[in-house]
Design a protein around this motif. Structure first.
Motif, PDB file in Angstrom:
ATOM      1  N   PRO A 181       0.620  -1.584   0.033  1.00  0.00           N
ATOM      2  CA  PRO A 181      -0.166  -0.157   0.115  1.00  0.00           C
ATOM      3  C   PRO A 181       1.019   1.493   0.050  1.00  0.00           C
ATOM      4  CG  PRO A 181       0.079  -0.776   2.011  1.00  0.00           C
ATOM      5  CD  PRO A 181       0.681  -2.018   0.634  1.00  0.00           C
ATOM      6  N   ASP A 182       2.208   1.451   0.391  1.00  0.00           N
ATOM      7  CA  ASP A 182       2.918   2.476   0.392  1.00  0.00           C
ATOM      8  C   ASP A 182       3.259   2.542  -0.831  1.00  0.00           C
ATOM      9  OD1 ASP A 182       3.109   2.210   3.332  1.00  0.00           O
ATOM     10  OD2 ASP A 182       4.911   1.316   3.590  1.00  0.00           O
ATOM     11  N   ARG A 183       3.199   2.006  -1.459  1.00  0.00           N
ATOM     12  CA  ARG A 183       3.470   2.532  -3.038  1.00  0.00           C
ATOM     13  C   ARG A 183       2.163   2.680  -4.125  1.00  0.00           C
ATOM     14  NH1 ARG A 183       8.010   0.121  -1.099  1.00  0.00           N
ATOM     15  NH2 ARG A 183      10.266   1.063  -1.822  1.00  0.00           N
ATOM     16  N   GLU A 184       0.812   2.864  -2.990  1.00  0.00           N
ATOM     17  CA  GLU A 184      -0.318   2.300  -4.181  1.00  0.00           C
ATOM     18  C   GLU A 184      -0.856   4.314  -5.050  1.00  0.00           C
ATOM     19  OE1 GLU A 184      -4.138   1.125  -2.771  1.00  0.00           O
ATOM     20  OE2 GLU A 184      -4.254   3.420  -1.953  1.00  0.00           O
ATOM     21  N   LEU A 185      -0.820   3.919  -6.017  1.00  0.00           N
ATOM     22  CA  LEU A 185      -1.197   5.320  -6.844  1.00  0.00           C
ATOM     23  C   LEU A 185      -2.439   5.059  -7.337  1.00  0.00           C
ATOM     24  CD1 LEU A 185       1.898   4.748  -9.387  1.00  0.00           C
ATOM     25  CD2 LEU A 185       1.823   6.408  -8.042  1.00  0.00           C
ATOM     26  N   LEU A 186      -3.132   6.056  -7.347  1.00  0.00           N
ATOM     27  CA  LEU A 186      -3.935   6.979  -8.512  1.00  0.00           C
ATOM     28  C   LEU A 186      -4.099   7.228  -9.237  1.00  0.00           C
ATOM     29  CD1 LEU A 186      -5.830   8.977  -4.966  1.00  0.00           C
ATOM     30  CD2 LEU A 186      -6.188   5.969  -5.721  1.00  0.00           C
ATOM     31  N   VAL A 187      -5.053   6.301 -10.548  1.00  0.00           N
ATOM     32  CA  VAL A 187      -5.181   6.984 -11.665  1.00  0.00           C
ATOM     33  C   VAL A 187      -6.541   8.398 -11.901  1.00  0.00           C
ATOM     34  CG1 VAL A 187      -5.272   5.819 -14.399  1.00  0.00           C
ATOM     35  CG2 VAL A 187      -4.762   5.142 -12.417  1.00  0.00           C
ATOM     36  N   ARG A 188      -5.785   9.069 -12.140  1.00  0.00           N
ATOM     37  CA  ARG A 188      -6.945  10.443 -12.757  1.00  0.00           C
ATOM     38  C   ARG A 188      -7.835  10.292 -13.244  1.00  0.00           C
ATOM     39  NH1 ARG A 188      -5.762  15.283 -10.275  1.00  0.00           N
ATOM     40  NH2 ARG A 188      -6.948  16.742 -11.302  1.00  0.00           N
ATOM     41  N   ASN A 189      -9.244  10.556 -13.738  1.00  0.00           N
ATOM     42  CA  ASN A 189      -9.832  10.630 -14.850  1.00  0.00           C
ATOM     43  C   ASN A 189     -11.126   9.428 -15.517  1.00  0.00           C
ATOM     44  OD1 ASN A 189      -9.644  13.289 -14.767  1.00  0.00           O
ATOM     45  ND2 ASN A 189      -8.461  13.831 -16.320  1.00  0.00           N
ATOM     46  N   MET A 224     -11.771   8.120  -9.727  1.00  0.00           N
ATOM     47  CA  MET A 224     -10.154   7.709  -9.722  1.00  0.00           C
ATOM     48  C   MET A 224     -10.853   5.836  -9.574  1.00  0.00           C
ATOM     49  SD  MET A 224      -7.869  10.026  -7.836  1.00  0.00           S
ATOM     50  CE  MET A 224      -8.035  12.034  -8.220  1.00  0.00           C
ATOM     51  N   HIS A 225      -9.061   4.552 -10.406  1.00  0.00           N
ATOM     52  CA  HIS A 225      -9.092   3.594 -10.444  1.00  0.00           C
ATOM     53  C   HIS A 225      -7.613   3.614  -9.304  1.00  0.00           C
ATOM     54  CE1 HIS A 225     -10.944   2.484 -14.249  1.00  0.00           C
ATOM     55  NE2 HIS A 225     -11.876   2.774 -13.111  1.00  0.00           N
ATOM     56  N   VAL A 226      -7.565   2.887  -8.048  1.00  0.00           N
ATOM     57  CA  VAL A 226      -6.877   2.474  -6.950  1.00  0.00           C
ATOM     58  C   VAL A 226      -5.628   1.188  -7.782  1.00  0.00           C
ATOM     59  CG1 VAL A 226      -6.383   2.006  -4.661  1.00  0.00           C
ATOM     60  CG2 VAL A 226      -8.442   3.083  -6.135  1.00  0.00           C
ATOM     61  N   LEU A 227      -4.509   1.442  -8.172  1.00  0.00           N
ATOM     62  CA  LEU A 227      -3.643   0.994  -8.419  1.00  0.00           C
ATOM     63  C   LEU A 227      -3.308   0.268  -7.020  1.00  0.00           C
ATOM     64  CD1 LEU A 227      -2.788  -0.644 -11.566  1.00  0.00           C
ATOM     65  CD2 LEU A 227      -1.214   1.228 -11.659  1.00  0.00           C
ATOM     66  N   ARG A 283      -7.901  -2.301  -8.112  1.00  0.00           N
ATOM     67  CA  ARG A 283      -8.375  -2.766  -7.350  1.00  0.00           C
ATOM     68  C   ARG A 283     -10.048  -1.858  -6.896  1.00  0.00           C
ATOM     69  NH1 ARG A 283      -8.078  -2.126  -2.416  1.00  0.00           N
ATOM     70  NH2 ARG A 283      -6.831  -0.042  -1.898  1.00  0.00           N
ATOM     71  N   GLY A 284      -9.653  -1.242  -8.406  1.00  0.00           N
ATOM     72  CA  GLY A 284     -11.461  -0.848  -8.865  1.00  0.00           C
ATOM     73  C   GLY A 284     -11.280   0.719  -8.737  1.00  0.00           C
ATOM     74  N   TRP A 285     -12.296   1.760  -8.110  1.00  0.00           N
ATOM     75  CA  TRP A 285     -13.022   3.068  -8.893  1.00  0.00           C
ATOM     76  C   TRP A 285     -13.050   3.155  -7.643  1.00  0.00           C
ATOM     77  CZ3 TRP A 285     -17.418   5.594  -7.559  1.00  0.00           C
ATOM     78  CH2 TRP A 285     -17.329   7.134  -8.195  1.00  0.00           C
ATOM     79  N   VAL A 286     -12.630   4.934  -7.095  1.00  0.00           N
ATOM     80  CA  VAL A 286     -13.907   5.610  -5.497  1.00  0.00           C
ATOM     81  C   VAL A 286     -13.460   6.577  -6.607  1.00  0.00           C
ATOM     82  CG1 VAL A 286     -11.829   4.505  -4.558  1.00  0.00           C
ATOM     83  CG2 VAL A 286     -10.956   6.281  -5.258  1.00  0.00           C
ATOM     84  N   ALA A 287     -15.216   7.658  -5.589  1.00  0.00           N
ATOM     85  CA  ALA A 287     -15.519   8.687  -6.054  1.00  0.00           C
ATOM     86  C   ALA A 287     -14.111   9.695  -6.180  1.00  0.00           C
ATOM     87  CB  ALA A 287     -16.471   9.221  -5.439  1.00  0.00           C
ATOM     88  N   GLN A 288     -13.910  10.535  -7.094  1.00  0.00           N
ATOM     89  CA  GLN A 288     -13.246  11.685  -6.471  1.00  0.00           C
ATOM     90  C   GLN A 288     -12.785  12.882  -5.644  1.00  0.00           C
ATOM     91  OE1 GLN A 288     -11.711  12.729  -9.934  1.00  0.00           O
ATOM     92  NE2 GLN A 288     -10.685  14.730  -9.966  1.00  0.00           N
ATOM     93  N   PRO A 289     -11.925  12.917  -4.933  1.00  0.00           N
ATOM     94  CA  PRO A 289     -12.038  14.145  -3.892  1.00  0.00           C
ATOM     95  C   PRO A 289     -13.210  15.404  -4.782  1.00  0.00           C
ATOM     96  CG  PRO A 289      -9.844  13.905  -5.083  1.00  0.00           C
ATOM     97  CD  PRO A 289     -11.170  13.131  -5.531  1.00  0.00           C
ATOM     98  N   PRO A 290     -13.088  16.352  -3.070  1.00  0.00           N
ATOM     99  CA  PRO A 290     -13.597  18.028  -3.586  1.00  0.00           C
ATOM    100  C   PRO A 290     -13.226  18.733  -4.961  1.00  0.00           C
ATOM    101  CG  PRO A 290     -14.384  16.699  -1.135  1.00  0.00           C
ATOM    102  CD  PRO A 290     -13.663  16.030  -1.608  1.00  0.00           C
ATOM    103  N   THR A 291     -12.042  18.448  -3.674  1.00  0.00           N
ATOM    104  CA  THR A 291     -10.780  19.245  -4.410  1.00  0.00           C
ATOM    105  C   THR A 291      -9.962  18.847  -4.888  1.00  0.00           C
ATOM    106  OG1 THR A 291      -9.372  20.078  -2.248  1.00  0.00           O
ATOM    107  CG2 THR A 291     -11.127  21.124  -3.306  1.00  0.00           C
ATOM    108  N   ALA A 292      -9.328  19.496  -5.861  1.00  0.00           N
ATOM    109  CA  ALA A 292      -7.749  18.663  -6.678  1.00  0.00           C
ATOM    110  C   ALA A 292      -6.434  17.942  -5.722  1.00  0.00           C
ATOM    111  CB  ALA A 292      -7.293  19.727  -8.020  1.00  0.00           C
ATOM    112  N   THR A 293      -7.070  19.060  -4.593  1.00  0.00           N
ATOM    113  CA  THR A 293      -4.967  18.814  -4.465  1.00  0.00           C
ATOM    114  C   THR A 293      -5.669  17.904  -2.751  1.00  0.00           C
ATOM    115  OG1 THR A 293      -6.625  20.670  -2.714  1.00  0.00           O
ATOM    116  CG2 THR A 293      -4.670  21.340  -4.447  1.00  0.00           C
TER     117      THR A 293
END
Length: 256
Positions: A74-82, A91-94, A109-119
């Motif tokens: 999990p320490d090297r997990e990435l989030l794939v945007r759009n 985002m997809h969770v890689l 691992r699948g899709w999660v909702a976009q956070p409220p802001t880009a940061t």
């Protein structure tokens, strides 16, 4: 009229060629659909049967179900945007899954909702701890050419635009299998998980429809040309016919 003939000589072959192009695209997509359905229906196989460390996934093996056992990093997990999901764009969770021999497989691992802001970071269900066995669909590494998505600078840490496996592997401390896996199920099942990624179905109907439309335009153009030619011939025939002589009507002189 001559200009119309010339225009028809240009338009009709163009319409026919465009129809053939759309038909060929539909045929190509139909072959992809056939491959997709066959691979999704095939029994799962160990991942090493279809790809290798540092290798590539053959196009004919895309969507094949594979199995792999390991421990998530999990320490090297990435989030794939759009990426699209039930809630729209998210985002997809890689997450890398490290196997017993120290090599790894990238698991979507699948899709999660976009956070409220880009940061901000989205809420991501944590990866399962301990050893798990993953079953998922094998996918080829993404490129700008295959997806239409381009990488960009200035993204928040841990976020990416493309699942470019060689580029991601270059930043990891272990060797990585070619391609990546879209998670279908894992054992033991976690208490919570991202939304599973749905299979994108290839649509062939639009291309067949476009082909028929272009060929319909061809028929209309030729039909219009035939109609105008016939009218021109009829007009020319009428002009070439001799005029009928005038009949002089005899009149009775008025009597004074």
């Amino acid at each position: 009229m001559m200009a119309f003939h010339v225009l028809l000589l240009v338009v009709v072959p163009s319409f026919i060629a465009l129809g053939l192009w759309q038909y060929e695209r539909a045929e190509t997509k139909a072959a992809v659909v056939e491959l997709q359905e066959a691979n999704l229906a095939a029994d799962p196989v160990p991942i090493e049967e279809l790809t290798s460390v540092g290798g590539e996934v053959a196009p004919e093996d895309r969507w094949r179900r594979v199995t792999v056992t390991g421990t998530y990093d999990p320490d090297r997990e990435l989030l794939v945007r759009n990426r699209s999901g039930s809630g729209g764009v998210g985002m997809h969770v890689l997450t890398p899954l490290v196997t017993e021999d120290g090599t790894a497989v990238l698991v979507n691992r699948g899709w999660v909702a976009q956070p409220p802001t880009a940061t901000e970071s989205p809420e991501v269900p944590p990866a399962a701890q301990g050893e798990v066995t993953v079953t998922g669909r094998l996918q080829v590494s993404e490129t700008p050419e295959s997806t239409g998505i381009h990488s960009r600078d200035g993204l928040p840490e841990g976020q990416i635009m493309l699942i470019d496996v060689p580029a991601i592997a270059a930043d990891l401390p272990y060797e990585v299998y070619g391609g990546y896996v879209e998670l279908v199920e894992e054992t033991p099942a976690p208490a919570a998980a991202p939304e599973p990624v749905e299979v994108t179905k290839v649509n062939t109907g639009m291309n067949f429809s476009y082909a028929v439309q272009w060929w319909t335009f061809t028929v209309i153009a030729v039909g219009g040309w035939v109609f105008l030619v016939r009218r021109e011939v009829q007009d020319a025939a009428q002009k070439s016919e001799p005029a009928e002589p005038d009949t002089v009507s005899s009149t009775t002189p008025n009597k004074v």
